[in-house]
Design a protein around this motif. Structure first.
Motif, PDB file in Angstrom:
ATOM      1  N   LEU A   1       0.904   6.308  -2.022  1.00  0.00           N
ATOM      2  CA  LEU A   1       0.615   5.244  -1.046  1.00  0.00           C
ATOM      3  C   LEU A   1       1.529   5.383   0.156  1.00  0.00           C
ATOM      4  O   LEU A   1       2.718   5.708   0.017  1.00  0.00           O
TER       5      LEU A   1
ATOM      6  N   LEU B   1      -9.418  -5.338   2.393  1.00  0.00           N
ATOM      7  CA  LEU B   1     -10.229  -4.102   2.428  1.00  0.00           C
ATOM      8  C   LEU B   1     -10.819  -3.808   3.799  1.00  0.00           C
ATOM      9  O   LEU B   1     -11.130  -2.654   4.102  1.00  0.00           O
TER      10      LEU B   1
ATOM     11  N   ASP C   1      -3.927   4.327   1.418  1.00  0.00           N
ATOM     12  CA  ASP C   1      -3.346   3.006   1.730  1.00  0.00           C
ATOM     13  C   ASP C   1      -3.786   1.923   0.739  1.00  0.00           C
ATOM     14  O   ASP C   1      -3.355   0.771   0.869  1.00  0.00           O
ATOM     15  N   ARG C   2      -4.631   2.293  -0.237  1.00  0.00           N
ATOM     16  CA  ARG C   2      -4.953   1.374  -1.346  1.00  0.00           C
ATOM     17  C   ARG C   2      -4.992   2.193  -2.636  1.00  0.00           C
ATOM     18  O   ARG C   2      -5.602   3.267  -2.668  1.00  0.00           O
TER      19      ARG C   2
ATOM     20  N   ILE D   1      -5.968   1.571  -6.663  1.00  0.00           N
ATOM     21  CA  ILE D   1      -6.582   0.611  -7.585  1.00  0.00           C
ATOM     22  C   ILE D   1      -6.510   1.151  -9.011  1.00  0.00           C
ATOM     23  O   ILE D   1      -6.711   2.350  -9.246  1.00  0.00           O
TER      24      ILE D   1
ATOM     25  N   LEU E   1      -7.159  -7.510  -1.308  1.00  0.00           N
ATOM     26  CA  LEU E   1      -6.714  -6.148  -0.960  1.00  0.00           C
ATOM     27  C   LEU E   1      -6.893  -5.827   0.524  1.00  0.00           C
ATOM     28  O   LEU E   1      -6.752  -4.656   0.909  1.00  0.00           O
TER      29      LEU E   1
ATOM     30  N   VAL F   1      -1.623  -7.893  -6.912  1.00  0.00           N
ATOM     31  CA  VAL F   1      -1.600  -7.029  -5.726  1.00  0.00           C
ATOM     32  C   VAL F   1      -0.132  -6.916  -5.319  1.00  0.00           C
ATOM     33  O   VAL F   1       0.562  -7.925  -5.189  1.00  0.00           O
TER      34      VAL F   1
ATOM     35  N   GLN G   1       2.707  -4.780  -2.688  1.00  0.00           N
ATOM     36  CA  GLN G   1       2.853  -3.934  -1.492  1.00  0.00           C
ATOM     37  C   GLN G   1       3.964  -2.916  -1.721  1.00  0.00           C
ATOM     38  O   GLN G   1       5.035  -3.257  -2.221  1.00  0.00           O
TER      39      GLN G   1
ATOM     40  N   CYS H   1      -8.786  -1.065   5.371  1.00  0.00           N
ATOM     41  CA  CYS H   1      -8.306   0.094   4.612  1.00  0.00           C
ATOM     42  C   CYS H   1      -8.881   1.393   5.173  1.00  0.00           C
ATOM     43  O   CYS H   1      -9.908   1.413   5.849  1.00  0.00           O
TER      44      CYS H   1
ATOM     45  N   ILE I   1      -8.875   4.939  -0.170  1.00  0.00           N
ATOM     46  CA  ILE I   1      -8.643   4.287  -1.473  1.00  0.00           C
ATOM     47  C   ILE I   1      -8.596   5.361  -2.552  1.00  0.00           C
ATOM     48  O   ILE I   1      -9.394   6.300  -2.543  1.00  0.00           O
TER      49      ILE I   1
ATOM     50  N   GLY J   1       1.360   0.193   1.929  1.00  0.00           N
ATOM     51  CA  GLY J   1       0.074   0.291   1.234  1.00  0.00           C
ATOM     52  C   GLY J   1       0.008  -0.679   0.060  1.00  0.00           C
ATOM     53  O   GLY J   1       1.037  -1.130  -0.446  1.00  0.00           O
ATOM     54  N   LEU J   2      -1.210  -0.982  -0.380  1.00  0.00           N
ATOM     55  CA  LEU J   2      -1.394  -2.006  -1.413  1.00  0.00           C
ATOM     56  C   LEU J   2      -1.842  -1.412  -2.739  1.00  0.00           C
ATOM     57  O   LEU J   2      -2.754  -0.570  -2.784  1.00  0.00           O
TER      58      LEU J   2
END
Ligand SMILES: C[S@@+](CC[C@H](N)C(=O)[O-])C[C@H]1O[C@@H](n2cnc3c(N)ncnc32)[C@H](O)[C@@H]1O
Length: 222
Positions: free
Chosen positions: A144, A43, A117-118, A120, A41, A217, A219, A46, A49, A148-149
């Motif tokens: 996001l 991280l 930008d993340r 989960i 990710l 994951v 994008q 980032c 989140i 962003g992931l």
């Protein structure tokens, strides 16, 4: 894809209010896929989140204690009041960086477009209907920023004889009653991710203690 009987939001709340801190006993099969997810990710870079269905915030605490930059923020969301309470206690040491909100079970996140930008979502989509899964992915796309992931883990069907047997038994128990397995049934993640909205940048399947998990994951495309 076939619709299957899943928990209502009220049932999910009732089950996970009852489950509370006992949820952490599942880390024996959840933690290795979550570590694999975290490793993909990016991280270190980032800024913000959001986690949908944060549970006790066990994974969040690991992330915030690890590679996540000290100024990056975390927002956890969960339908269970007990989980929100446990998460807030666990994340209190991170001060204003971390906050947790209780939801009404709908995928809506009270945040502007591109706020994070993340995104989960770990061991939650397998509780939801097909329409809800798509609604969570659409909300992830909205909140996001471009590029962003999205990071997801789910229980899935096992690729080996032993893990395949585990997922077959798990699915059978779910069909018998979702209450036996916390509302979770093994699902295939990749075919559910709309490729006009996401670019898959990492995919893996891990089977710690023969419980199979899919890790993806993706994008956010503009
Ligand atoms: C199997 S647990 C996983 C928790 C955590 N992500 C982890 O990996 O330990 C599922 C979590 O999703 C939450 N949940 C279930 N349905 C939800 C919904 N519709 N909206 C938000 N949270 C939900 C439950 O309360 C529970 O905390």
């Amino acid at each position: 894809m076939t619709q299957t009987h899943v928990f209502t939001h009220t049932q999910a709340k009732r089950y996970y209010d009852w489950m509370g801190a006992k949820l952490d006993t599942q880390s024996f099969y959840e933690a290795p896929p979550q570590r694999d997810l975290a490793a993909h990710l990016s991280l270190k870079t980032c800024r913000a989140i959001v986690e949908f269905g944060c549970g006790t915030a066990r994974f969040a605490a690991e992330l915030l204690s690890g590679e996540v930059p000290p100024k990056a923020t975390y927002l956890g969301i969960d339908v269970s009041a007990t989980m929100v309470d446990l998460s807030r206690k666990r994340l209190a040491k991170f001060g204003d960086r971390a906050s947790v909100k209780q939801s009404d079970g709908t995928p809506h996140i009270d945040a502007p477009d591109g706020a994070f930008d993340r995104f989960i979502c770990s061991y939650v989509l397998e509780l939801l209907t097909e329409d809800e899964i798509q609604a969570v992915l659409a909300e992830a796309h909205r909140v996001l920023e471009p590029g962003g992931l999205l990071g997801i883990t789910v229980l899935t069907s096992g690729p080996t004889t032993a893990s395949g047997a585990v997922s077959t038994i798990w699915s059978a128990l779910h069909r018998l009653s979702p209450w036996i397995v916390g509302g979770c049934r093994p699902i295939e993640l990749r075919p559910r991710i709309p490729l006009d909205a996401w670019r898959i940048v990492y995919r893996n399947c891990l089977t710690p203690v023969v419980v199979p998990s899919e890790i993806v994951v993706a994008q956010r495309l503009p």
